[in-house]
Scaffold this motif. Sequence first.
Motif, short mmCIF file in Angstrom:
data_model
loop_
_atom_site.label_atom_id
_atom_site.label_comp_id
_atom_site.label_asym_id
_atom_site.label_seq_id
_atom_site.Cartn_x
_atom_site.Cartn_y
_atom_site.Cartn_z
N ASP A 66 -24.41 -13.27 11.79
CA ASP A 66 -23.14 -14.09 12.02
C ASP A 66 -23.49 -15.00 13.25
O ASP A 66 -23.25 -16.11 13.50
CB ASP A 66 -21.96 -13.30 12.51
CG ASP A 66 -21.56 -12.47 11.04
OD1 ASP A 66 -21.54 -13.02 9.97
OD2 ASP A 66 -20.98 -11.26 11.19
N GLU A 67 -24.33 -14.44 14.12
CA GLU A 67 -24.72 -15.18 15.39
C GLU A 67 -25.40 -16.30 14.99
O GLU A 67 -25.24 -17.30 15.70
CB GLU A 67 -25.80 -13.98 16.35
CG GLU A 67 -25.78 -14.68 17.60
CD GLU A 67 -27.01 -13.85 18.44
OE1 GLU A 67 -27.32 -14.33 19.58
OE2 GLU A 67 -27.00 -12.68 18.18
N LEU A 71 -32.35 -17.37 20.30
CA LEU A 71 -31.80 -16.19 20.08
C LEU A 71 -32.05 -15.03 21.19
O LEU A 71 -31.58 -14.28 21.61
CB LEU A 71 -32.11 -15.70 18.80
CG LEU A 71 -31.68 -16.33 17.56
CD1 LEU A 71 -31.99 -15.51 16.26
CD2 LEU A 71 -30.02 -16.13 17.65
N VAL A 72 -33.56 -15.01 21.54
CA VAL A 72 -34.35 -14.42 22.38
C VAL A 72 -33.83 -14.22 23.89
O VAL A 72 -33.33 -13.39 24.51
CB VAL A 72 -35.82 -14.33 22.40
CG1 VAL A 72 -36.28 -13.60 23.75
CG2 VAL A 72 -36.49 -13.79 21.04
N ASP A 73 -33.45 -15.78 24.18
CA ASP A 73 -32.75 -16.21 25.30
C ASP A 73 -31.50 -15.78 25.59
O ASP A 73 -30.83 -15.55 26.64
CB ASP A 73 -32.74 -17.83 25.66
CG ASP A 73 -34.55 -18.08 25.94
OD1 ASP A 73 -35.19 -17.36 26.03
OD2 ASP A 73 -34.72 -19.39 25.73
N ALA A 74 -30.74 -15.48 24.52
CA ALA A 74 -29.49 -15.27 24.48
C ALA A 74 -29.20 -13.66 24.64
O ALA A 74 -28.17 -13.06 24.46
CB ALA A 74 -28.56 -15.76 23.32
N GLY A 75 -30.30 -12.78 24.42
CA GLY A 75 -30.21 -11.48 24.54
C GLY A 75 -30.66 -10.68 23.22
O GLY A 75 -30.70 -9.55 23.03
N SER A 90 -33.28 -9.11 20.77
CA SER A 90 -34.77 -8.69 20.70
C SER A 90 -35.37 -9.11 19.78
O SER A 90 -34.93 -9.21 18.56
CB SER A 90 -34.79 -7.12 20.77
OG SER A 90 -34.38 -6.58 19.41
N ARG A 91 -36.81 -9.42 19.67
CA ARG A 91 -37.66 -9.69 18.87
C ARG A 91 -37.62 -8.73 17.45
O ARG A 91 -37.77 -9.08 16.41
CB ARG A 91 -38.93 -10.16 19.29
CG ARG A 91 -38.88 -11.23 20.41
CD ARG A 91 -40.43 -11.90 20.50
NE ARG A 91 -40.36 -13.01 21.23
CZ ARG A 91 -40.07 -14.35 21.11
NH1 ARG A 91 -40.11 -14.39 19.75
NH2 ARG A 91 -40.20 -15.23 21.93
N HIS A 92 -37.57 -7.47 17.86
CA HIS A 92 -37.46 -6.44 16.92
C HIS A 92 -36.40 -6.67 16.07
O HIS A 92 -36.37 -6.45 14.86
CB HIS A 92 -37.54 -5.06 17.63
CG HIS A 92 -37.22 -3.97 16.65
ND1 HIS A 92 -38.28 -3.60 15.96
CD2 HIS A 92 -36.10 -3.24 16.38
CE1 HIS A 92 -37.79 -2.40 15.19
NE2 HIS A 92 -36.60 -2.15 15.41
N ALA A 93 -35.28 -6.96 16.42
CA ALA A 93 -33.89 -7.10 15.72
C ALA A 93 -33.94 -8.16 15.03
O ALA A 93 -33.80 -8.41 13.66
CB ALA A 93 -32.60 -7.28 16.68
N ILE A 94 -34.63 -9.46 15.35
CA ILE A 94 -34.88 -10.58 14.53
C ILE A 94 -35.97 -10.37 13.63
O ILE A 94 -35.82 -10.76 12.29
CB ILE A 94 -35.42 -11.71 15.40
CG1 ILE A 94 -34.60 -12.12 16.38
CG2 ILE A 94 -35.98 -12.89 14.70
CD1 ILE A 94 -35.02 -13.17 17.53
N ALA A 95 -36.91 -9.41 13.87
CA ALA A 95 -37.90 -9.12 12.79
C ALA A 95 -37.34 -8.34 11.65
O ALA A 95 -37.32 -8.35 10.61
CB ALA A 95 -39.09 -8.45 13.34
N ALA A 96 -36.31 -7.35 11.90
CA ALA A 96 -35.70 -6.32 11.09
C ALA A 96 -34.93 -7.35 10.21
O ALA A 96 -34.58 -7.09 8.86
CB ALA A 96 -34.96 -5.40 11.75
N ALA A 97 -34.11 -8.38 10.76
CA ALA A 97 -33.37 -9.07 9.99
C ALA A 97 -33.90 -9.96 8.85
O ALA A 97 -33.55 -10.23 7.56
CB ALA A 97 -32.46 -10.10 10.99
N LEU A 98 -35.27 -10.43 9.12
CA LEU A 98 -36.21 -11.29 8.08
C LEU A 98 -36.40 -10.07 7.35
O LEU A 98 -36.54 -10.38 6.04
CB LEU A 98 -37.34 -11.81 9.22
CG LEU A 98 -36.81 -12.83 10.04
CD1 LEU A 98 -38.05 -13.28 10.74
CD2 LEU A 98 -36.43 -14.06 9.18
N ALA A 99 -36.88 -8.85 7.69
CA ALA A 99 -37.45 -7.94 6.75
C ALA A 99 -36.53 -7.66 5.73
O ALA A 99 -36.83 -7.26 4.45
CB ALA A 99 -37.86 -6.71 7.41
N ASP A 100 -35.19 -7.44 5.75
CA ASP A 100 -34.20 -6.81 5.00
C ASP A 100 -33.47 -8.01 4.52
O ASP A 100 -32.41 -7.96 3.69
CB ASP A 100 -33.17 -5.91 5.53
CG ASP A 100 -32.37 -6.66 6.68
OD1 ASP A 100 -31.99 -7.98 6.77
OD2 ASP A 100 -31.76 -5.90 7.62
#
Length: 277
Positions: free
Chosen positions: A6-7, A20-24, A26-36
């Motif tokens: 949604d973001e 996205l990182v600058d907005a707070g 985490s790179r881990h959350a981005i990687a998880a969203a790409l993975a799933d």
Amino acid sequence: MADLRDEVKDLGGVVRTTALVDAGTSRHAIAAALADGRLTSPRRGWVAVGDADPYLLAAARAGVVLTCVTRAKRLGLWVLGEFGAHVGVPPTASRLNLPDGKATVHWSVPAEPRAPGALEDSILNTLVIVASCQPYERALAVWESALNNGLVAKGELARLSLRPAARRVLNAAGPFSDSGLETLFAVRLKWLRHPVRCQIWIQGHRVDFLIGDRLVVQIDGGHHVGLQRAEDVAHDAALMLLGYHVIRVTYVQVIERWHEVQDLIMRAVAQGLHRAV
């Protein structure tokens, strides 16, 4: 906490990961969203939602911004013909991932600085590039459409450092044309030694053009059918009872058969139908 998908969607559907990182995020959350599968990656350093705008996806993949007539059309401006996408890049750009022969690339320093991660050009950059890319009549139609829609002010454009082609368009542009058809009409009759006025109110209705004192020219688009057509006929009759002569022409005539339109007007002028009785 809002879902990352949604973001990204709120940011236009295609965005740089650094934003996205600058907005707070985490790179881990981005990687998880790409993975799933919640997000995809059109290019290294970019993420997108699955139903993202295909134009924005293509721009992100290629490392370009949408500009010129492509951007103008997306802004709802009047554009006559768009053959392939038009994209902008700085003069130093290289390694563009563009399909061969399917895009017009504008290599130039933008009039307005482009923000990092921008995929669509500003209205100022769009108009300046249109002026250098398109034939004069078509460029003027786009500029007048932008002025008419309130997307830009003429004074703002005048303060830019413009090349001769853009300066010529600026000097001729006004905010009163409702469509590019009206712009083309006015430009093509500029040589006429009689006043050609646009959007004049007569008998409670606006007419597209008034040539001299009495010659009215109306340009019919695709919406001039049914009730609209009946109202047009009634207004024409009212004008003629007041001593006006009315000529109606179509979109196709103005765009593809201008010689017919000009001949009708010249014959009317030759008979003095543009003069007050």
